[in-house]
Design a protein around this motif. Structure first.
Motif, PDB file in Angstrom:
ATOM      1  N   UNK A 101       0.915  -1.375  -0.057  1.00  0.00           N
ATOM      2  CA  UNK A 101       0.044  -0.060  -0.029  1.00  0.00           C
ATOM      3  C   UNK A 101       0.686   1.238  -0.049  1.00  0.00           C
ATOM      4  N   UNK A 102       0.560   2.185  -0.830  1.00  0.00           N
ATOM      5  CA  UNK A 102       1.417   3.149  -1.085  1.00  0.00           C
ATOM      6  C   UNK A 102       1.212   4.338  -0.187  1.00  0.00           C
ATOM      7  N   UNK A 103       1.726   5.507  -0.305  1.00  0.00           N
ATOM      8  CA  UNK A 103       1.473   6.691   0.282  1.00  0.00           C
ATOM      9  C   UNK A 103       0.181   7.209  -0.347  1.00  0.00           C
ATOM     10  N   UNK A 104      -0.467   8.259   0.546  1.00  0.00           N
ATOM     11  CA  UNK A 104      -1.649   9.028  -0.006  1.00  0.00           C
ATOM     12  C   UNK A 104      -3.015   8.809   0.781  1.00  0.00           C
ATOM     13  N   UNK A 105      -3.891   9.932   0.561  1.00  0.00           N
ATOM     14  CA  UNK A 105      -5.049   9.824   1.313  1.00  0.00           C
ATOM     15  C   UNK A 105      -5.856   8.539   0.867  1.00  0.00           C
ATOM     16  N   UNK A 106      -6.033   8.423  -0.223  1.00  0.00           N
ATOM     17  CA  UNK A 106      -6.924   7.302  -0.984  1.00  0.00           C
ATOM     18  C   UNK A 106      -6.442   5.847  -0.542  1.00  0.00           C
ATOM     19  N   UNK A 107      -5.008   5.721  -0.783  1.00  0.00           N
ATOM     20  CA  UNK A 107      -4.739   4.231  -0.327  1.00  0.00           C
ATOM     21  C   UNK A 107      -4.681   4.272   1.303  1.00  0.00           C
ATOM     22  N   UNK A 108      -4.693   5.172   2.004  1.00  0.00           N
ATOM     23  CA  UNK A 108      -5.068   4.927   3.443  1.00  0.00           C
ATOM     24  C   UNK A 108      -6.617   4.616   3.778  1.00  0.00           C
ATOM     25  N   UNK A 109      -7.329   5.232   2.941  1.00  0.00           N
ATOM     26  CA  UNK A 109      -8.781   4.837   3.105  1.00  0.00           C
ATOM     27  C   UNK A 109      -9.151   3.442   2.611  1.00  0.00           C
ATOM     28  N   UNK A 110      -8.064   2.926   1.599  1.00  0.00           N
ATOM     29  CA  UNK A 110      -8.279   1.601   1.218  1.00  0.00           C
ATOM     30  C   UNK A 110      -7.989   0.665   2.418  1.00  0.00           C
ATOM     31  N   UNK A 111      -6.847   1.141   3.031  1.00  0.00           N
ATOM     32  CA  UNK A 111      -6.413   0.445   3.963  1.00  0.00           C
ATOM     33  C   UNK A 111      -7.712   0.224   5.306  1.00  0.00           C
ATOM     34  N   UNK A 112      -8.288   1.422   5.338  1.00  0.00           N
ATOM     35  CA  UNK A 112      -9.344   1.422   6.403  1.00  0.00           C
ATOM     36  C   UNK A 112     -10.396   0.579   6.183  1.00  0.00           C
ATOM     37  N   UNK A 113     -10.844   0.561   4.839  1.00  0.00           N
ATOM     38  CA  UNK A 113     -11.950  -0.321   4.167  1.00  0.00           C
ATOM     39  C   UNK A 113     -11.645  -1.821   4.295  1.00  0.00           C
ATOM     40  N   UNK A 114     -10.548  -2.007   4.671  1.00  0.00           N
ATOM     41  CA  UNK A 114     -10.107  -3.584   4.659  1.00  0.00           C
ATOM     42  C   UNK A 114     -10.013  -4.043   6.336  1.00  0.00           C
ATOM     43  N   UNK A 115     -10.479  -3.309   6.994  1.00  0.00           N
ATOM     44  CA  UNK A 115     -10.595  -3.496   8.491  1.00  0.00           C
ATOM     45  C   UNK A 115     -11.508  -4.758   8.950  1.00  0.00           C
ATOM     46  N   UNK A 116     -12.337  -5.113   8.050  1.00  0.00           N
ATOM     47  CA  UNK A 116     -13.224  -6.452   8.342  1.00  0.00           C
ATOM     48  C   UNK A 116     -12.541  -7.602   7.583  1.00  0.00           C
ATOM     49  N   UNK A 117     -11.458  -7.546   7.064  1.00  0.00           N
ATOM     50  CA  UNK A 117     -10.725  -8.753   6.402  1.00  0.00           C
ATOM     51  C   UNK A 117     -10.089  -9.647   7.576  1.00  0.00           C
ATOM     52  N   UNK A 118      -9.310 -10.490   7.185  1.00  0.00           N
ATOM     53  CA  UNK A 118      -8.660 -11.304   8.222  1.00  0.00           C
ATOM     54  C   UNK A 118      -7.528 -11.837   7.602  1.00  0.00           C
ATOM     55  N   UNK A 119      -6.324 -11.964   8.493  1.00  0.00           N
ATOM     56  CA  UNK A 119      -5.169 -12.406   7.902  1.00  0.00           C
ATOM     57  C   UNK A 119      -4.521 -11.961   6.933  1.00  0.00           C
ATOM     58  N   UNK A 120      -4.514 -10.379   6.650  1.00  0.00           N
ATOM     59  CA  UNK A 120      -3.937  -9.723   5.603  1.00  0.00           C
ATOM     60  C   UNK A 120      -2.451  -9.671   5.840  1.00  0.00           C
ATOM     61  N   UNK A 121      -1.406  -9.603   5.216  1.00  0.00           N
ATOM     62  CA  UNK A 121      -0.050  -9.193   5.130  1.00  0.00           C
ATOM     63  C   UNK A 121       0.041  -7.931   4.435  1.00  0.00           C
ATOM     64  N   UNK A 122       0.408  -6.872   5.439  1.00  0.00           N
ATOM     65  CA  UNK A 122       0.541  -5.557   4.577  1.00  0.00           C
ATOM     66  C   UNK A 122       1.838  -5.133   4.654  1.00  0.00           C
ATOM     67  N   UNK A 123       2.277  -4.616   3.553  1.00  0.00           N
ATOM     68  CA  UNK A 123       3.668  -3.742   3.396  1.00  0.00           C
ATOM     69  C   UNK A 123       3.493  -2.425   2.977  1.00  0.00           C
TER      70      UNK A 123
END
Length: 268
Positions: A101-123
């Protein structure tokens, strides 16, 4: 508190309306929101003082092209559209996936939208996104080391590039400063381009996330082309020239207006 939230929401909508229209008079804004011109002038003065808009005789317009504005202020611009994009992207990500996930406001919101997922590996080099992802106990979050940019809370440079080069992830999610009329991707700093290109080179599927304001937006550092990604997620159809470029290259264009309600598929 409720009144402050109401003011905040009105100012956010003013910024979005002006950036879409290009110019709106104070009287038109007052009529649109059902408030007095004096109230709109107070809102406009605050938005202009923060660099989000600029005054023009009789009304208000987007700021003149200049280096990117403060991260906190950018988060208010086209917020609803960015949230729609994030929700749609999240529906494409299955559980147990790996993401850059890159820098920026839209990628940050994408990260927030993933909150209901499970066992993701984020870099990520976006510490705003990293903090959001850390709220999910099943996520593994990896960030680079080095000095943060204070206002943006992100990290650029060799350590960010090295992080993204060290892993092959399922999906890369990244934004961009602007898109030129020929499809060239633009950013404001060389380090932003370097990190984004490292994500692109080391993901199995590349998702470019951007709201319509990025088309034709001026930024001076070139880096890559819109045809190099697998899918473009936007809140509205891009200019006709860009649509033709994407169609000719076989790049998927996803117009995000469904609220992210589709079932998550497996990665293909």
């Amino acid at each position: 508190m409720a009144q402050q939230q109401q003011i905040f929401e009105r100012q956010t909508k003013i910024a979005e309306l002006v950036r879409t229209a290009g110019f709106i008079s104070v009287d038109s804004l007052a009529q649109h929101f059902g408030v007095t011109p004096q109230t709109i002038r107070r809102d406009v003065n605050k938005l202009c003082d923060e660099g989000m808009l600029r005054r023009i005789h009789g009304g208000v317009a987007p700021p003149a092209d200049r280096p990117n504005i403060d991260y906190r202020k950018r988060k208010l611009i086209n917020l609803k559209a960015k949230e729609e994009i994030a929700a749609t992207v999240a529906e494409r990500i299955p559980d147990h996936a790996s993401l850059a996930i890159s820098i920026g406001t839209t990628p940050e919101l994408c990260a927030k939208a993933l909150s209901g997922h499970s066992h993701l590996r984020i870099f990520t080099n976006n510490f705003n996104a990293a903090f959001v992802c850390c709220e999910n106990a099943t996520f593994e979050v990896t960030v680079p080391g080095g000095r943060l940019r204070n206002k943006d809370k992100d990290l650029l440079g060799s350590s960010a590039v090295d992080l993204f080069k060290a892993y092959k992830v399922d999906v890369g999610v990244f934004g961009v400063g602007g898109v030129d009329s020929d499809g060239t991707l633009l950013d404001f700093y060389e380090g932003e381009v370097g990190a984004r290109q490292a994500i692109l080179a080391n993901c199995r599927r590349a998702y470019l996330v951007l709201d319509q304001s990025k088309f034709g937006r001026t930024a001076h550092v070139r880096g890559g082309h819109i045809t190099e990604v697998d899918a473009v997620f936007c809140d509205a159809p891009p200019p006709e020239s860009i649509r033709h470029i994407l169609e000719d290259a076989g790049v998927e264009l996803v117009i995000c207006d469904n609220g992210g309600k589709k079932k998550r598929p497996a990665l293909g």
